[in-house]
Motif scaffolding. Sequence first.
Motif, PDB file in Angstrom:
ATOM      1  N   VAL A 183      -2.814  20.938 -38.337  1.00 60.39           N
ATOM      2  CA  VAL A 183      -2.992  20.485 -36.955  1.00 60.39           C
ATOM      3  C   VAL A 183      -4.442  20.066 -36.711  1.00 60.39           C
ATOM      4  O   VAL A 183      -4.711  19.130 -35.956  1.00 60.39           O
ATOM      5  CB  VAL A 183      -2.552  21.583 -35.966  1.00 60.39           C
ATOM      6  N   SER A 184      -5.376  20.711 -37.387  1.00 57.13           N
ATOM      7  CA  SER A 184      -6.796  20.399 -37.181  1.00 57.13           C
ATOM      8  C   SER A 184      -7.157  18.995 -37.648  1.00 57.13           C
ATOM      9  O   SER A 184      -8.236  18.498 -37.343  1.00 57.13           O
ATOM     10  CB  SER A 184      -7.680  21.427 -37.884  1.00 57.13           C
ATOM     11  N   ARG A 185      -6.278  18.345 -38.367  1.00 54.57           N
ATOM     12  CA  ARG A 185      -6.550  16.971 -38.819  1.00 54.57           C
ATOM     13  C   ARG A 185      -6.374  15.942 -37.708  1.00 54.57           C
ATOM     14  O   ARG A 185      -6.796  14.806 -37.856  1.00 54.57           O
ATOM     15  CB  ARG A 185      -5.651  16.646 -40.007  1.00 54.57           C
ATOM     16  N   PHE A 186      -5.759  16.328 -36.609  1.00 62.54           N
ATOM     17  CA  PHE A 186      -5.652  15.418 -35.470  1.00 62.54           C
ATOM     18  C   PHE A 186      -7.057  15.192 -34.897  1.00 62.54           C
ATOM     19  O   PHE A 186      -7.864  16.124 -34.850  1.00 62.54           O
ATOM     20  CB  PHE A 186      -4.728  15.977 -34.389  1.00 62.54           C
ATOM     21  N   PRO A 187      -7.349  13.983 -34.439  1.00 62.66           N
ATOM     22  CA  PRO A 187      -8.710  13.691 -33.982  1.00 62.66           C
ATOM     23  C   PRO A 187      -9.149  14.480 -32.741  1.00 62.66           C
ATOM     24  O   PRO A 187     -10.345  14.672 -32.525  1.00 62.66           O
ATOM     25  CB  PRO A 187      -8.680  12.187 -33.680  1.00 62.66           C
ATOM     26  N   ASN A 188      -8.204  14.956 -31.949  1.00 63.00           N
ATOM     27  CA  ASN A 188      -8.569  15.685 -30.735  1.00 63.00           C
ATOM     28  C   ASN A 188      -8.510  17.201 -30.909  1.00 63.00           C
ATOM     29  O   ASN A 188      -8.564  17.936 -29.939  1.00 63.00           O
ATOM     30  CB  ASN A 188      -7.658  15.260 -29.578  1.00 63.00           C
ATOM     31  N   VAL A 189      -8.426  17.681 -32.158  1.00 67.37           N
ATOM     32  CA  VAL A 189      -8.336  19.126 -32.428  1.00 67.37           C
ATOM     33  C   VAL A 189      -9.489  19.530 -33.340  1.00 67.37           C
ATOM     34  O   VAL A 189      -9.812  18.845 -34.307  1.00 67.37           O
ATOM     35  CB  VAL A 189      -6.992  19.477 -33.111  1.00 67.37           C
ATOM     36  N   ARG A 190     -10.116  20.646 -33.017  1.00 65.70           N
ATOM     37  CA  ARG A 190     -11.173  21.200 -33.853  1.00 65.70           C
ATOM     38  C   ARG A 190     -10.819  22.652 -34.149  1.00 65.70           C
ATOM     39  O   ARG A 190     -10.610  23.442 -33.226  1.00 65.70           O
ATOM     40  CB  ARG A 190     -12.507  21.104 -33.133  1.00 65.70           C
TER      41      ARG A 190
END
Length: 101
Positions: free
Chosen positions: A17-24
């Motif tokens: 999920v962290s690979r989404f641009p809006n997730v850190r």
Amino acid sequence: MDPGSVMAAQIDHLVSVSRFPNVRLSVLPLVRRVTDAPFHTFVTYDDRLMAAELFSGQVVLRDPKDVDYCRELFVVKERVVLLVGCSFKQVDNVFPQYFGN
């Protein structure tokens, strides 16, 4: 299913999920001290809107003071996190007990 494999699957999902641009994704170790922390999860959408998930439901706050306070909590946590923008390899190094290292 043993708890270790369940945890490994959860960590793998978080990294995916962290690979989404809006997730850190960051790791805050239990041994690091955080002086001010919320007791509930929260999401800040912009400088005018945040949502807090309480034990009994969800609250939406629009007061800029509340939004600013939660943004400051992020800043406080970022000072003590172990990893920011984790890759699977980094997580593997932090949690070797779940990945057979």
